[in-house]
Write an enzyme that holds these catalytic residues in place. Structure first.
Site, PDB file in Angstrom:
ATOM      1  N   GLU A  89      -6.643  -7.686  -1.028  1.00 61.11           N
ATOM      2  CA  GLU A  89      -7.195  -7.732   0.489  1.00 61.11           C
ATOM      3  C   GLU A  89      -8.655  -7.330   0.427  1.00 61.11           C
ATOM      4  OE1 GLU A  89      -5.060  -5.408   3.235  1.00 61.11           O
ATOM      5  OE2 GLU A  89      -3.044  -5.714   2.540  1.00 61.11           O
ATOM      6  N   GLU A 113       0.641  -1.254   0.238  1.00 62.71           N
ATOM      7  CA  GLU A 113       0.076  -0.006   0.036  1.00 62.71           C
ATOM      8  C   GLU A 113       0.821   1.452   0.141  1.00 62.71           C
ATOM      9  OE1 GLU A 113      -2.695  -0.375   3.238  1.00 62.71           O
ATOM     10  OE2 GLU A 113      -4.072  -1.803   2.174  1.00 62.71           O
TER      11      GLU A 113
END
Length: 673
Positions: free
Chosen positions: A308, A155
């Site tokens: 995710e 991320e």
């Protein structure tokens, strides 16, 4: 065979699993983990995402023994590893030895240790240590039989305003502009006397007393995205230097403003998304659908990776609502329906401590007897049944423009006629009526090719470069239909107002000139009358618009602009352009968009199906796969699928119509003629 095709073959279709953090647990737990993973159908785990401190507890001291054990254990149990470089979580010894790696906030204060991503992506010291741990991992595990994919960092997102960022920003600006004269011109520095005479005078845009040079701020957003990308590419190239036949990627985020994913996606084997739709938002599945369409589009329709999601509640909001029974399954199938080739979660086992101790997991605190684990196990079985779908694609006649340059231009600066635009809200306003009517939609950026589409939707393209504007013109000239909303085409790539009147790049296209932009006062409304007699209200914005070659589809029925066009239609070449000069009420806007799309020759095969039933299609040369997902917890539905087939989830024959229970789903395989 591509790297992703090899990966799909290895896992037998779809990757199913999640982040696994064995360093948080004693070794006896590992045996239970792999046993329950096999029970749940897990075939892939992301390993080591935050494990830097466990792998290198002191500078230059490495402890790979535990990683060796877990890699071996996973391989012995038929579970593939998506191995992460742990560089999103620098260990405390690094920030203690080198506090200069901490990012500096816009207000000049440094981040402290105790979060994650506490690094300046421009820091040479951070990059050196990140390259070192990445090299050590690649040396040791590149040819381990469990390794199936590389997961680079996590991320990417930190923004820093420190000295390293300033130096790197100047280097970036030199590459972009070449000379200070060109920079001064692009930034219009003669306004307010901001002219630069030496490169060392150029700094990052710290918080000013009042307002900031808008192009300086825009360029800093571009630079930050590129600086983060440099970190990814450096680590990717290291692992590729050891082995070049397995996929490498990092995980992006939903509607993330600080990285231009159009520039990032070509550097990855597949686009990968972390997404957490909020169960408290009844329409969160609609914005999720847009993000899935975006990620499918980032690499030209190639299947993407759902890296995710949550099995139930998360922990990042003020109120963290659970996913009610059936919702996790429905959301997972929704991603697959829009070309995801994986169903992955954060995380496998719920953590006992730390910030995300109440974040749901595939294996929650309540253990394998829990509702969540039962649903995970059922989902794992269904994902395996969908193996024939993996690798297939979708097609669309409609494209919607979404670009980070446009986003930054609209939201990262002040001084606009109104400074409360929400680019994502505007995009969703244009996307939702198409979703509700079951239209397939691709997403395009400023540099994307437009051939093959019948309809192009351009929401609030305030900033657009010359090449992109020319592509929109060419699309219409060649017979396409363009639907455009107000405040588009206003400035160029340097955030400078285009000459010859608003809307600058699109004046000829819409067939009208705009004298002034009239933002509305709070609660101000205007009556609008359509040429076909429909009446509606509008609010928030009006263009003081003068028709040239265009004609009015709707006009203002009151106020100082009474009789002026509120919606414009223009014939352009062989195509058609419809321009909204105001913010119409949602029903009137939706109806108009739907009519224009239909008049462009685009119709959904699922016309008449209730909006709460999401209908999508993936396919290959031999079959199409019709996904039907009922998002209503109260109402069932019967849906014609356009042919006889087999529901892959049940194995039952489908004679041509599917009956869905509330929150029901079907995936119908239909042989092509």
């Amino acid at each position: 065979m591509s790297r992703m095709e090899s990966f799909r073959r290895r896992v037998g279709g779809f990757a199913f699993g999640g982040d696994y953090n064995p360093e948080q647990w004693d070794r006896e737990v590992w045996q239970e983990d792999v046993r329950l993973m096999r029970e749940a159908g897990v075939n892939t785990v992301s390993l080591g995402v935050f494990a830097w401190a466990s792998l290198e507890p002191e500078p230059g001291t490495y402890e790979f023994g535990w990683m060796d054990e877990i890699m071996d254990l996973l391989h012995e149990n038929g579970i593939s590893v998506n191995l992460a470089t742990p560089t999103a979580a620098p260990p405390v010894w690094l920030t203690h030895l080198h506090p200069e790696v901490f990012p500096i906030r816009e207000d000049g204060h440094p981040f402290g240790f105790g979060n994650r991503m506490q690094y300046d992506p421009s820091s040479p010291i951070y990059r050196e240590y990140a390259a070192r741990i990445t090299t050590k991992l690649a040396e040791r595990y590149s040819f381990h039989p469990a390794l199936a994919m590389w997961h680079i960092s996590n991320e990417y997102g930190p923004t820093s305003y420190g000295p390293a960022a300033a130096a790197n920003f100047r280097t970036w600006l030199k590459r972009r502009y070449g000379t200070l004269d060109r920079l001064n011109e692009a930034w219009t520095t003669r306004f307010w006397g901001q002219v630069y005479t030496d490169w060392e005078q150029v700094d990052v845009p710290h918080i000013p007393r009042t307002w900031m040079n808008p192009t300086r701020r825009l360029d800093f957003k571009r630079f930050t995205s590129d600086a983060l990308l440099e970190c990814y590419v450096a680590e990717r190239d290291i692992v590729r230097s050891f082995r070049d036949d397995i996929p490498v990627m990092t995980n992006f985020m939903r509607f993330f403003r600080h990285a231009d994913y159009w520039k990032w996606a070509p550097e990855e084997d597949a686009a990968a998304l972390d997404i957490y739709p909020n169960p408290a938002d009844a329409d969160s599945h609609v914005s999720a659908a847009f993000n899935y369409d975006l990620f499918r589009s980032l690499k030209g329709g190639q299947p993407w990776m759902l890296m995710e999601q949550s099995s139930s509640a998360v922990s990042q909001w003020q109120l963290n609502i659970v996913k009610e029974p059936g919702r996790m399954r429905l959301g997972s199938l929704q991603a697959v329906s829009r070309a995801a080739d994986s169903v992955m979660f954060f995380q496998w086992r719920a953590s006992r401590g730390g910030q995300e101790r109440f974040h749901s997991a595939m294996l929650p605190h309540s253990g394998p007897g829990s509702r969540t684990f039962r649903e995970i196990t059922d989902l794992g079985r269904e994902v395996k049944l969908l193996a024939p779908v993996a690798g297939t694609r979708s097609r669309s006649d409609i494209a919607i423009m979404f670009d980070w340059d446009g986003w930054w231009g609209l939201e990262e600066v002040f001084g606009l006629p109104r400074s409360d635009f929400s680019y994502t809200d505007t995009v969703m306003r244009h996307y939702t009526p198409l979703w509700e009517r079951h239209h397939a939609v691709d997403v395009v950026g400023h540099a994307s090719p437009l051939d093959g589409y019948k309809v192009l939707i351009v929401p609030n393209a305030y900033l657009i470069d010359d090449e992109a504007a020319a592509r929109v013109h060419e699309f219409a000239r060649n017979g396409g239909t363009v639907i455009m909303s107000f405040f588009s085409g206003v400035v160029d790539a340097d955030n400078r107002v285009r000459p010859n009147g608003y809307p600058g790049a699109f004046r000829e296209l819409i067939g009208a000139k705009i004298d002034e932009y009239w933002p509305a006062r709070p609660h101000e409304e205007f009556a609008v009358t359509f040429a076909d007699g429909r009446r509606a209200t509008a609010t928030w914005w009006r263009d003081d618009l003068h028709l040239e070659s265009g004609k009015a589809l709707a006009t203002y029925a009151d106020g100082l602009l009474e009789g002026r066009a509120a919606v414009v239609e223009n014939a352009y070449g062989a195509g058609r352009v419809v321009y909204f000069a105001t913010l119409l009420e949602q029903d009137a806007f939706d109806t108009t968009v739907a009519r224009v799309v239909e008049e462009a020759g685009v119709r959904s095969r699922f016309e008449g199906v209730p909006a709460h039933v999401e209908c999508t299609v993936r396919g290959d040369d031999a079959h199409e796969y019709v996904f039907l997902l009922n998002h209503s917890a109260e109402a069932g539905a019967s849906v014609p699928v356009g042919g006889e087939g087999t529901d892959l989830l049940t194995g039952q024959a489908v004679p041509g119509e599917v009956t869905l229970a509330p929150l029901g789903a079907a995936v119908v395989q239909i042989a092509r003629a």
